[in-house]
Enzyme design. Structure first.
Site, PDB file in Angstrom:
ATOM      1  N   ALA A  29      15.280 -18.646   8.180  1.00 48.19           N
ATOM      2  CA  ALA A  29      15.056 -17.980   6.892  1.00 48.19           C
ATOM      3  C   ALA A  29      16.318 -18.000   6.034  1.00 48.19           C
ATOM      4  O   ALA A  29      16.235 -18.135   4.808  1.00 48.19           O
ATOM      5  CB  ALA A  29      14.585 -16.548   7.116  1.00 48.19           C
ATOM      6  N   GLY A  32      16.428 -21.406   4.606  1.00 52.53           N
ATOM      7  CA  GLY A  32      15.235 -21.568   3.776  1.00 52.53           C
ATOM      8  C   GLY A  32      15.341 -20.837   2.453  1.00 52.53           C
ATOM      9  O   GLY A  32      14.894 -21.330   1.418  1.00 52.53           O
ATOM     10  N   ASP A  33      15.951 -19.663   2.482  1.00 54.88           N
ATOM     11  CA  ASP A  33      16.167 -18.886   1.263  1.00 54.88           C
ATOM     12  C   ASP A  33      16.993 -19.684   0.264  1.00 54.88           C
ATOM     13  O   ASP A  33      16.664 -19.743  -0.927  1.00 54.88           O
ATOM     14  CB  ASP A  33      16.856 -17.569   1.624  1.00 54.88           C
ATOM     15  CG  ASP A  33      17.215 -16.742   0.406  1.00 54.88           C
ATOM     16  OD1 ASP A  33      16.311 -16.422  -0.386  1.00 54.88           O
ATOM     17  OD2 ASP A  33      18.406 -16.405   0.246  1.00 54.88           O
ATOM     18  N   ALA A  34      18.041 -20.324   0.738  1.00 58.35           N
ATOM     19  CA  ALA A  34      18.912 -21.101  -0.146  1.00 58.35           C
ATOM     20  C   ALA A  34      18.195 -22.320  -0.723  1.00 58.35           C
ATOM     21  O   ALA A  34      18.341 -22.635  -1.909  1.00 58.35           O
ATOM     22  CB  ALA A  34      20.168 -21.538   0.617  1.00 58.35           C
ATOM     23  N   GLU A  37      15.600 -21.093  -3.311  1.00 61.72           N
ATOM     24  CA  GLU A  37      16.319 -20.642  -4.513  1.00 61.72           C
ATOM     25  C   GLU A  37      16.789 -21.836  -5.340  1.00 61.72           C
ATOM     26  O   GLU A  37      16.638 -21.857  -6.563  1.00 61.72           O
ATOM     27  CB  GLU A  37      17.507 -19.763  -4.117  1.00 61.72           C
ATOM     28  CG  GLU A  37      18.368 -19.311  -5.274  1.00 61.72           C
ATOM     29  CD  GLU A  37      17.901 -18.028  -5.926  1.00 61.72           C
ATOM     30  OE1 GLU A  37      18.274 -17.811  -7.098  1.00 61.72           O
ATOM     31  OE2 GLU A  37      17.190 -17.250  -5.283  1.00 61.72           O
TER      32      GLU A  37
END
Length: 143
Positions: A29, A32-34, A37
């Site tokens: 995560a 994945g967040d980066a 974004e």
């Protein structure tokens, strides 16, 4: 454009798929967040020629926990069994904190979504990653 950047960037690092599956869901995560974004910001910069303040406000509508939770629920039936498993692992991961402006269930589903994005990125499934990212923003309801 974004697909080439992701593919080239990921190509600089070597990790085997089995090693990716052994990573903690919160680690998936995290990356994945980066990736998500960066995708959202790229989409907005290219399509919404406006100032940084407005770009930020628009991006938050996509990347906040509620939006990601809604997204993963909307696309769940289009995911493979393996992808659904990654989402479940991410959703069930115990995080030490929950953002103050997010419901716990939304935060958990958003973590599952981010874990999926991280998993696809780290396993070099760039085509599928791009499919998921496009599905994630296709209805435009966040805008």
């Amino acid at each position: 454009m974004f697909e080439d950047i992701i593919g080239n960037m990921r190509g600089d690092f070597d990790i085997k798929p089995i090693e990716v599956m052994n990573l903690q869901p919160l680690v998936l995560a995290y990356i994945g967040d980066a990736i998500y974004e960066a995708y959202v910001r790229t989409m907005l910069v290219v399509n919404k020629k406006t100032n940084v303040n407005m770009l930020h406000k628009m991006s938050v509508k996509f990347v906040k926990a509620k939006a990601q939770s809604d997204t993963v629920k909307r696309i769940m039936d289009r995911l493979t069994a393996e992808e659904q498993d990654v989402v479940r692992r991410g959703r069930n991961a115990k995080s030490a904190t929950v953002p103050k402006h997010a419901e716990v269930t939304d935060y958990r589903y958003s973590t599952g979504y981010e874990a999926l994005v991280g998993y696809l990125y780290l396993t070099k499934q760039t085509g599928r990653l791009m499919d998921i990212l496009r599905m994630s923003v296709e209805d435009g309801s966040q805008e």
